[in-house]
Design an enzyme around this catalytic site. Structure first.
Site, PDB file in Angstrom:
ATOM      1  N   CYS B  87       0.821  -1.219   0.000  1.00 27.15           N
ATOM      2  CA  CYS B  87       0.000   0.000   0.000  1.00 27.15           C
ATOM      3  C   CYS B  87       0.851   1.263   0.000  1.00 27.15           C
ATOM      4  O   CYS B  87       0.323   2.359  -0.191  1.00 27.15           O
ATOM      5  CB  CYS B  87      -0.928   0.011   1.211  1.00 27.15           C
ATOM      6  SG  CYS B  87      -1.681  -1.581   1.519  1.00 27.15           S
ATOM      7  N   HIS B 336      -8.882   3.853  -1.947  1.00 23.59           N
ATOM      8  CA  HIS B 336      -7.525   3.332  -1.733  1.00 23.59           C
ATOM      9  C   HIS B 336      -7.112   2.390  -2.870  1.00 23.59           C
ATOM     10  O   HIS B 336      -7.062   1.185  -2.693  1.00 23.59           O
ATOM     11  CB  HIS B 336      -7.472   2.626  -0.372  1.00 23.59           C
ATOM     12  CG  HIS B 336      -6.131   2.099   0.014  1.00 23.59           C
ATOM     13  ND1 HIS B 336      -4.939   2.620  -0.463  1.00 23.59           N
ATOM     14  CD2 HIS B 336      -5.777   1.083   0.843  1.00 23.59           C
ATOM     15  CE1 HIS B 336      -3.925   1.940   0.065  1.00 23.59           C
ATOM     16  NE2 HIS B 336      -4.397   0.999   0.842  1.00 23.59           N
TER      17      HIS B 336
END
Lengths: 138, 392
Positions: B87, B336
């Site tokens: 991430c 995201h």
């Protein structure tokens, strides 16, 4: 599609998964579990002695994985049980381990409660049942 | 070391785009970036490109994604490489681009990120999302990232009296912020009561505690600060950039109520910028799960560890508070798209610090310094950036 741990890879970790074999650092005397090439405590020692951990410990933290949140290889388990608990256990020899909990108490899991390692089926991949440790209330 | 400036930035809206793949998403963000360069850009001046992506289009292009994308936007010969740290892939693309400019080797470098998450089966999606942590032990205990952050939340509650309601305050705040952001995936307000009642995911989390899966891309253009004014009167200076790692597995770390990777990255970034947490006017932080924003308050120095929840009670980090955090909606509501997130934060900061937030109602006023914070997985890696407005 599940997380792929090949049969040889699983086999290489059998001392840890079946017998909770830790590695005692000959430099600082602390136990690494799972093993490291260099001791995670003194960051120096690279020579170790096998020690079998007692499997006794206390719940350091916990969660309960809900049915819809389980990874694919644990989907059937989540469907059968509805949900399953996952713990961080602090072993009495020091290391912490991440593990599923079996037979969770009806009144709920509490941080600090005593638990004991038990030998259980973990999951199945490539037609081979993979065994390892889970923890049960002591 | 050379000083680094940002002179352009763009991003797609985050969300669900069945008509677009990684190439199309990347191109949209790239073209928006080009348009944002006030005096225009001869593209051939770009010397290198760092492109963050975890799954490279859900695994369709495992190798050499970067030249594929660059060839799609007319830059086939630029030195390009994919950067991967789960991430934090976008944050590390930005970090590496900043280092490349700071070294003096390149005058102009592209930092980008892209992720295509919405055209995979939920089964394959859950596979992807769970193999960037410690696969051998965390995953084989039946845990996902939600489970790992849930373990942190349980411990934080135990040590510091954090309540379930505090987690929901993060969700409600960030959803409220996203309403005015045209780039956000979920532009829908929710109440704290609603946020406490979602479908369970991993105790204590319900679905409102978790960031969504998203498609999206973001592109940032960096240059040597010496030449920034050739392109714009309003550059944004990247005054500090830090990155650090920690044990990948949660059970190997001493503490579960802080992320040491963030702390070390922040220390490096603050030191380089010559500022401290008290100087920051607004921040975009990595709220992949609600507890992550609470951990970030402590790790970035906005609050003492264990007291972070009181910032929420006081409204300190709301858009109208003293230190707006995730005024974009954050990962929680802006979305995201894993590899894009770190560069998307930089794009948000760039626009805010130039007084160009798309909706005037969401413009943060009189800001001089901003911070962005991007975490890989459960904290195996983290990158922190400090920005200063350049027209003052």
């Amino acid at each position: 599609m599940s997380a792929h741990i090949s049969i040889p890879m699983y086999q290489r970790a059998v001392p840890q998964r079946y017998r909770l074999t830790g590695k005692l650092c000959k430099s600082c005397g602390k136990i690494n579990f799972p093993p490291k090439a260099v001791c995670k405590y003194c960051l120096q020692g690279a020579s170790f002695e096998d020690v079998r951990l007692s499997g006794r410990g206390a719940v350091y933290s916990y969660t309960v994985i809900a049915g819809g949140g389980a990874p694919p290889e644990f989907e059937t388990e989540a469907r059968c049980k509805g949900s399953y608990p996952v713990l961080i256990v602090e072993l009495e020899e020091g290391p912490r381990v991440i593990t599923q909990m079996v037979n969770p108490p009806e009144e709920g899991i509490a941080i600090g409660m005593s638990v004991q390692a038990v030998f259980r089926k973990i999951y199945e991949e490539e037609g081979v049942i993979r065994y390892g440790f889970k923890f049960s209330p002591a | 070391m050379e000083n680094v400036a940002i002179i352009g930035a763009g991003q797609t809206k985050y969300g669900d785009f069945p008509g677009m793949g990684v190439k199309e998403l990347f191109a949209e963000a790239y073209l928006e970036m080009l348009q944002s360069v006030d005096r225009g850009l001869e593209q051939q001046r770009i010397g290198a490109a760092y492109i963050g992506s975890l799954s490279a289009g859900s695994g369709f292009q495992l190798g050499q994604l970067a030249p594929l994308l660059m060839g799609h936007v007319g830059l086939p010969h630029v030195n390009a490489v994919r950067i991967e740290n789960a991430c934090a892939s976008g944050g590390y693309a930005l970090y590496n681009a900043a280092c490349a400019v700071a070294s003096g080797k390149f005058d102009m470098v592209l930092a980008a990120g892209v992720e295509k998450m919405r055209d995979v089966s939920s089964n394959k999606g859950r596979y992807w999302l769970g193999v960037s942590g410690d696969t051998e032990y965390e995953r084989l205990a039946g845990s996902t990232f939600a489970g790992i952050y849930a373990l942190m939340a349980s411990r934080y509650m135990h040590e510091y009296g954090l309540k379930r309601e505090h987690l929901s305050m993060v969700a409600a705040k960030n959803h409220c912020h996203a309403v005015a952001n045209p780039k956000a995936q979920f532009r829908k307000e929710i109440t704290i009561e609603q946020a406490m009642q979602g479908v369970p995911v991993a105790h204590p989390f319900n679905v409102w505690d978790c960031s969504p899966t998203s498609d999206g891309a973001a592109v940032v253009l960096l240059c040597n600060a010496k030449i920034a004014k050739e392109f714009t009167n309003k550059p944004v200076y990247l005054k500090g950039f830090g990155a650090a790692s920690d044990y990948l597995a949660i059970h190997d770390r001493d503490s579960m109520t802080r992320l040491l990777a963030t702390r070390r990255a922040a220390t490096e970034a603050y030191k380089q910028a010559g500022v401290g947490p008290e100087d920051i006017n607004f921040a975009e932080v990595h709220d992949c799960f609600t507890i992550a924003e609470i951990l970030a308050y402590g790790d970035l120095g906005f609050a003492e560890e264990g007291l972070a929840q009181y910032l929420l009670e006081e409204g300190f980090t709301r858009a109208d508070g003293k230190l707006p955090v995730n005024a974009s909606g954050g990962l929680k509501a802006k979305g995201h798209p894993i590899g894009a997130t770190g560069c998307g934060m930089a794009s948000e900061v760039f626009k805010q610090l130039r007084d160009e937030a798309q909706e005037p109602s969401r413009q943060i006023k009189n800001a001089r310094y901003a911070l962005s914070h991007n975490v890989g997985g459960s904290g195996g890696t983290a990158a922190v950036f400090i920005y200063q407005r350049g027209d003052a």
